[in-house]
Design a protein around this motif. Structure first.
Motif, PDB file in Angstrom:
ATOM      1  N   ASP A 187      49.866  29.803  32.978  1.00  0.00           N
ATOM      2  CA  ASP A 187      50.118  30.626  33.441  1.00  0.00           C
ATOM      3  C   ASP A 187      49.427  31.775  34.410  1.00  0.00           C
ATOM      4  OD1 ASP A 187      52.865  30.917  31.055  1.00  0.00           O
ATOM      5  OD2 ASP A 187      51.140  31.433  29.752  1.00  0.00           O
ATOM      6  N   LEU A 188      48.605  30.858  34.841  1.00  0.00           N
ATOM      7  CA  LEU A 188      47.153  31.882  35.652  1.00  0.00           C
ATOM      8  C   LEU A 188      46.265  31.189  35.458  1.00  0.00           C
ATOM      9  CD1 LEU A 188      46.887  35.364  36.109  1.00  0.00           C
ATOM     10  CD2 LEU A 188      44.925  34.079  36.353  1.00  0.00           C
ATOM     11  N   ALA A 189      45.972  30.917  37.257  1.00  0.00           N
ATOM     12  CA  ALA A 189      44.639  29.807  37.017  1.00  0.00           C
ATOM     13  C   ALA A 189      43.640  30.892  37.717  1.00  0.00           C
ATOM     14  CB  ALA A 189      45.022  28.734  37.658  1.00  0.00           C
ATOM     15  N   ILE A 190      42.636  31.251  37.607  1.00  0.00           N
ATOM     16  CA  ILE A 190      41.717  31.723  38.734  1.00  0.00           C
ATOM     17  C   ILE A 190      40.550  30.979  39.243  1.00  0.00           C
ATOM     18  CG2 ILE A 190      39.941  33.395  38.268  1.00  0.00           C
ATOM     19  CD1 ILE A 190      41.025  34.556  36.014  1.00  0.00           C
ATOM     20  N   HIS A 191      40.317  30.749  40.228  1.00  0.00           N
ATOM     21  CA  HIS A 191      40.083  29.451  41.125  1.00  0.00           C
ATOM     22  C   HIS A 191      39.273  29.560  42.717  1.00  0.00           C
ATOM     23  CE1 HIS A 191      43.532  28.572  43.546  1.00  0.00           C
ATOM     24  NE2 HIS A 191      44.135  29.439  42.332  1.00  0.00           N
ATOM     25  N   TYR A 192      38.505  28.584  42.800  1.00  0.00           N
ATOM     26  CA  TYR A 192      38.072  28.625  44.594  1.00  0.00           C
ATOM     27  C   TYR A 192      38.706  27.842  45.717  1.00  0.00           C
ATOM     28  CZ  TYR A 192      33.374  29.614  42.681  1.00  0.00           C
ATOM     29  OH  TYR A 192      32.217  30.197  41.063  1.00  0.00           O
TER      30      TYR A 192
ATOM     31  N   ALA B 213      16.487  33.635  52.965  1.00  0.00           N
ATOM     32  CA  ALA B 213      17.820  32.835  53.257  1.00  0.00           C
ATOM     33  C   ALA B 213      19.233  33.181  53.328  1.00  0.00           C
ATOM     34  CB  ALA B 213      17.605  31.695  51.667  1.00  0.00           C
ATOM     35  N   PRO B 214      20.400  32.773  53.883  1.00  0.00           N
ATOM     36  CA  PRO B 214      20.907  33.671  53.619  1.00  0.00           C
ATOM     37  C   PRO B 214      22.788  33.569  52.048  1.00  0.00           C
ATOM     38  CG  PRO B 214      21.404  31.503  54.791  1.00  0.00           C
ATOM     39  CD  PRO B 214      20.485  31.857  54.535  1.00  0.00           C
ATOM     40  N   ARG B 215      22.782  35.359  52.072  1.00  0.00           N
ATOM     41  CA  ARG B 215      23.792  34.649  50.780  1.00  0.00           C
ATOM     42  C   ARG B 215      24.827  34.591  51.091  1.00  0.00           C
ATOM     43  NH1 ARG B 215      24.694  39.634  45.882  1.00  0.00           N
ATOM     44  NH2 ARG B 215      27.459  38.858  46.188  1.00  0.00           N
ATOM     45  N   ILE B 216      26.063  33.456  50.344  1.00  0.00           N
ATOM     46  CA  ILE B 216      27.148  32.167  50.810  1.00  0.00           C
ATOM     47  C   ILE B 216      27.752  33.084  49.463  1.00  0.00           C
ATOM     48  CG2 ILE B 216      27.858  30.475  51.021  1.00  0.00           C
ATOM     49  CD1 ILE B 216      25.818  28.723  51.885  1.00  0.00           C
ATOM     50  N   GLU B 217      28.995  33.897  50.647  1.00  0.00           N
ATOM     51  CA  GLU B 217      29.853  34.445  48.778  1.00  0.00           C
ATOM     52  C   GLU B 217      30.720  33.286  49.182  1.00  0.00           C
ATOM     53  OE1 GLU B 217      29.347  37.083  48.098  1.00  0.00           O
ATOM     54  OE2 GLU B 217      28.055  38.275  49.488  1.00  0.00           O
ATOM     55  N   GLN B 218      31.472  32.940  48.159  1.00  0.00           N
ATOM     56  CA  GLN B 218      32.569  32.138  47.862  1.00  0.00           C
ATOM     57  C   GLN B 218      34.071  33.413  47.345  1.00  0.00           C
ATOM     58  OE1 GLN B 218      33.431  28.521  48.353  1.00  0.00           O
ATOM     59  NE2 GLN B 218      35.606  29.454  46.975  1.00  0.00           N
ATOM     60  N   PRO B 219      34.799  33.090  48.351  1.00  0.00           N
ATOM     61  CA  PRO B 219      36.742  33.961  47.639  1.00  0.00           C
ATOM     62  C   PRO B 219      36.295  32.879  46.221  1.00  0.00           C
ATOM     63  CG  PRO B 219      36.306  33.174  49.905  1.00  0.00           C
ATOM     64  CD  PRO B 219      35.351  31.901  49.094  1.00  0.00           C
ATOM     65  N   VAL B 220      36.943  34.393  45.675  1.00  0.00           N
ATOM     66  CA  VAL B 220      37.692  34.434  44.491  1.00  0.00           C
ATOM     67  C   VAL B 220      39.190  33.960  44.272  1.00  0.00           C
ATOM     68  CG1 VAL B 220      38.158  34.141  42.059  1.00  0.00           C
ATOM     69  CG2 VAL B 220      35.743  34.186  43.498  1.00  0.00           C
ATOM     70  N   TYR B 221      40.086  33.209  43.830  1.00  0.00           N
ATOM     71  CA  TYR B 221      41.341  33.468  44.360  1.00  0.00           C
ATOM     72  C   TYR B 221      42.634  33.085  42.969  1.00  0.00           C
ATOM     73  CZ  TYR B 221      40.839  32.144  49.314  1.00  0.00           C
ATOM     74  OH  TYR B 221      39.929  32.001  50.017  1.00  0.00           O
ATOM     75  N   ALA B 222      43.411  34.145  42.669  1.00  0.00           N
ATOM     76  CA  ALA B 222      44.508  33.366  41.023  1.00  0.00           C
ATOM     77  C   ALA B 222      45.483  32.981  41.608  1.00  0.00           C
ATOM     78  CB  ALA B 222      44.523  35.071  40.960  1.00  0.00           C
ATOM     79  N   ALA B 223      46.001  32.052  41.411  1.00  0.00           N
ATOM     80  CA  ALA B 223      47.006  31.315  41.655  1.00  0.00           C
ATOM     81  C   ALA B 223      48.536  32.013  40.153  1.00  0.00           C
ATOM     82  CB  ALA B 223      47.162  29.807  41.266  1.00  0.00           C
ATOM     83  N   ILE B 224      49.157  31.526  41.008  1.00  0.00           N
ATOM     84  CA  ILE B 224      50.559  31.926  39.476  1.00  0.00           C
ATOM     85  C   ILE B 224      51.519  30.813  39.959  1.00  0.00           C
ATOM     86  CG2 ILE B 224      49.730  34.224  38.600  1.00  0.00           C
ATOM     87  CD1 ILE B 224      51.684  35.722  40.000  1.00  0.00           C
ATOM     88  N   HIS B 225      53.206  30.934  39.065  1.00  0.00           N
ATOM     89  CA  HIS B 225      53.819  30.452  40.418  1.00  0.00           C
ATOM     90  C   HIS B 225      54.645  31.640  40.587  1.00  0.00           C
ATOM     91  CE1 HIS B 225      57.963  28.712  39.594  1.00  0.00           C
ATOM     92  NE2 HIS B 225      57.300  26.954  39.536  1.00  0.00           N
ATOM     93  N   LEU B 226      55.982  30.835  42.108  1.00  0.00           N
ATOM     94  CA  LEU B 226      56.594  31.526  42.230  1.00  0.00           C
ATOM     95  C   LEU B 226      56.855  32.777  41.835  1.00  0.00           C
ATOM     96  CD1 LEU B 226      56.384  32.575  45.663  1.00  0.00           C
ATOM     97  CD2 LEU B 226      58.212  30.943  45.252  1.00  0.00           C
ATOM     98  N   ARG B 227      57.338  32.310  40.330  1.00  0.00           N
ATOM     99  CA  ARG B 227      58.561  33.077  39.573  1.00  0.00           C
ATOM    100  C   ARG B 227      57.857  34.765  38.931  1.00  0.00           C
ATOM    101  NH1 ARG B 227      61.412  29.731  35.179  1.00  0.00           N
ATOM    102  NH2 ARG B 227      62.219  28.566  37.225  1.00  0.00           N
ATOM    103  N   ASN B 228      56.456  34.544  38.669  1.00  0.00           N
ATOM    104  CA  ASN B 228      56.261  34.903  37.802  1.00  0.00           C
ATOM    105  C   ASN B 228      55.122  36.295  38.873  1.00  0.00           C
ATOM    106  OD1 ASN B 228      57.201  33.808  35.113  1.00  0.00           O
ATOM    107  ND2 ASN B 228      54.699  32.423  35.575  1.00  0.00           N
TER     108      ASN B 228
ATOM    109  N   ARG C 169      56.171  39.988  38.325  1.00  0.00           N
ATOM    110  CA  ARG C 169      56.343  39.955  36.353  1.00  0.00           C
ATOM    111  C   ARG C 169      54.985  41.204  36.313  1.00  0.00           C
ATOM    112  NH1 ARG C 169      58.167  34.965  32.758  1.00  0.00           N
ATOM    113  NH2 ARG C 169      60.322  35.072  34.117  1.00  0.00           N
ATOM    114  N   GLY C 170      55.129  42.526  35.387  1.00  0.00           N
ATOM    115  CA  GLY C 170      54.673  43.337  34.913  1.00  0.00           C
ATOM    116  C   GLY C 170      52.655  42.540  33.845  1.00  0.00           C
ATOM    117  N   ALA C 171      53.182  41.967  33.066  1.00  0.00           N
ATOM    118  CA  ALA C 171      51.859  41.395  32.663  1.00  0.00           C
ATOM    119  C   ALA C 171      50.939  40.832  33.722  1.00  0.00           C
ATOM    120  CB  ALA C 171      52.072  40.487  31.798  1.00  0.00           C
ATOM    121  N   HIS C 172      51.415  39.901  34.342  1.00  0.00           N
ATOM    122  CA  HIS C 172      51.136  38.928  35.484  1.00  0.00           C
ATOM    123  C   HIS C 172      49.966  40.251  36.217  1.00  0.00           C
ATOM    124  CE1 HIS C 172      52.773  35.821  33.706  1.00  0.00           C
ATOM    125  NE2 HIS C 172      52.264  35.248  34.532  1.00  0.00           N
ATOM    126  N   ARG C 173      50.799  41.355  37.187  1.00  0.00           N
ATOM    127  CA  ARG C 173      50.057  42.130  37.864  1.00  0.00           C
ATOM    128  C   ARG C 173      49.003  43.033  37.213  1.00  0.00           C
ATOM    129  NH1 ARG C 173      51.030  39.909  42.143  1.00  0.00           N
ATOM    130  NH2 ARG C 173      49.720  41.547  42.519  1.00  0.00           N
TER     131      ARG C 173
END
Length: 285
Positions: free
Chosen positions: A141-146, A248-263, A266-270
């Motif tokens: 239903d939801l993915a938290i990824h790079y 040494a520089p700190r490297i920031e990695q963005p984190v994304y969420a992927a959900i199906h377009l139809r969701n 939706r309240g629960a996903h938000r």
């Protein structure tokens, strides 16, 4: 018309090859041809054109593709909804990038439970490409990824960032770091690009990995220097196993969420996305 025919058609949309689709689905080419013919008969139109150059979608096939994806996803969502929720109002399946989960699975689960307390949760660790495919196909239903993998059926949002810092068993300053003992981190394409720009002389490590736990293990076993999550660096420093590398520089990695377009609305996903943004902001504080 049945789901087997829909799945076969959608696989052909990706491969554009009856031979490759037959191989991927573990059936004969004649079986693939029969499924396509039955689907075209049910719809009353030609969906695919085969030639020596390959297989192409007809105009009708192009029009049908998004509807076919919606049908497959709708069935998957329906079957997931009636399984395994117990007394909960609903069930949700969530995938989280390996590095983000680590040994902090409880904190992630608590963040999601706080947003949807009446929901039964299934949580697994995986990599970006597979999780995006699983969200697209309705397995998650939801993915938290790079690393977002764009697709017409997927919606992506930025949740925040996590920080990676350099640690070493050998030196305390960036000038002390030796390329020959450097363990090259490859956590995500964006991370590797930033690393190559900031540290070109350290971007050819003899040993490399894309997982924080593996990098940590290599560092402790082999010695040297590398980048790990900030939380991991703190633990190593407290235990006297490695030191933070000055300059040494700190490297920031963005984190994304992927959900199906139809969701996406939706309240629960938000609610879950808001909770995860707050959780990541707390980790970065």
């Amino acid at each position: 018309m049945n789901l087997e025919q829909i799945h076969t058609f959608l696989d052909l949309c990706e491969t554009r090859s009856f031979n490759r689709t037959a191989s991927r689905l573990g059936v004969t080419q004649s079986t693939i041809s029969g499924r396509v013919q039955a689907l075209e008969t049910a719809l009353g139109c030609k969906l695919l054109e085969r030639s020596r150059a390959g297989t192409e979608l007809t105009t009708e096939g192009l029009r049908f593709e998004p509807h076919a994806r919606a049908m497959r996803n709708g069935w998957t969502v329906a079957t997931q909804a009636v399984k395994g929720a117990g007394n909960a109002a609903m069930a949700m399946r969530i995938g989280i990038q390996h590095d983000l989960l680590g040994d902090q699975v409880a904190q992630w689960v608590k963040a999601v439970q706080g947003a949807v307390p009446d929901t039964a949760l299934y949580v697994e660790a995986d990599y970006s490409a597979q999780m995006c495919a699983d969200v697209r196909d309705g397995q998650l239903d939801l993915a938290i990824h790079y690393t977002p993998k764009p697709h017409p059926d997927l919606h992506f949002e930025t949740l925040g960032e996590v920080g990676y810092v350099m640690v070493s068993t050998e030196g305390a300053d960036l000038s002390d770091i030796r390329p020959e003992s450097y363990i090259l981190p490859n956590y995500a394409p964006a991370f590797s690009t930033t690393h190559a720009v900031l540290l070109p002389t350290l971007s050819m490590g003899a040993v490399s990995s894309g997982q924080n736990a593996v990098i940590r293990g290599l560092l402790l076993a082999l010695g040297g220097s590398t980048y790990v999550l900030r939380e991991t660096a703190r633990d190593l420093e407290r235990a006297g196993l490695a030191r933070l590398v000055a300059r040494a520089p700190r490297i920031e990695q963005p984190v994304y969420a992927a959900i199906h377009l139809r969701n996406r609305h939706r309240g629960a996903h938000r609610r879950i996305l808001r909770a995860l943004r707050a959780h990541l902001a707390g980790r970065s504080a």
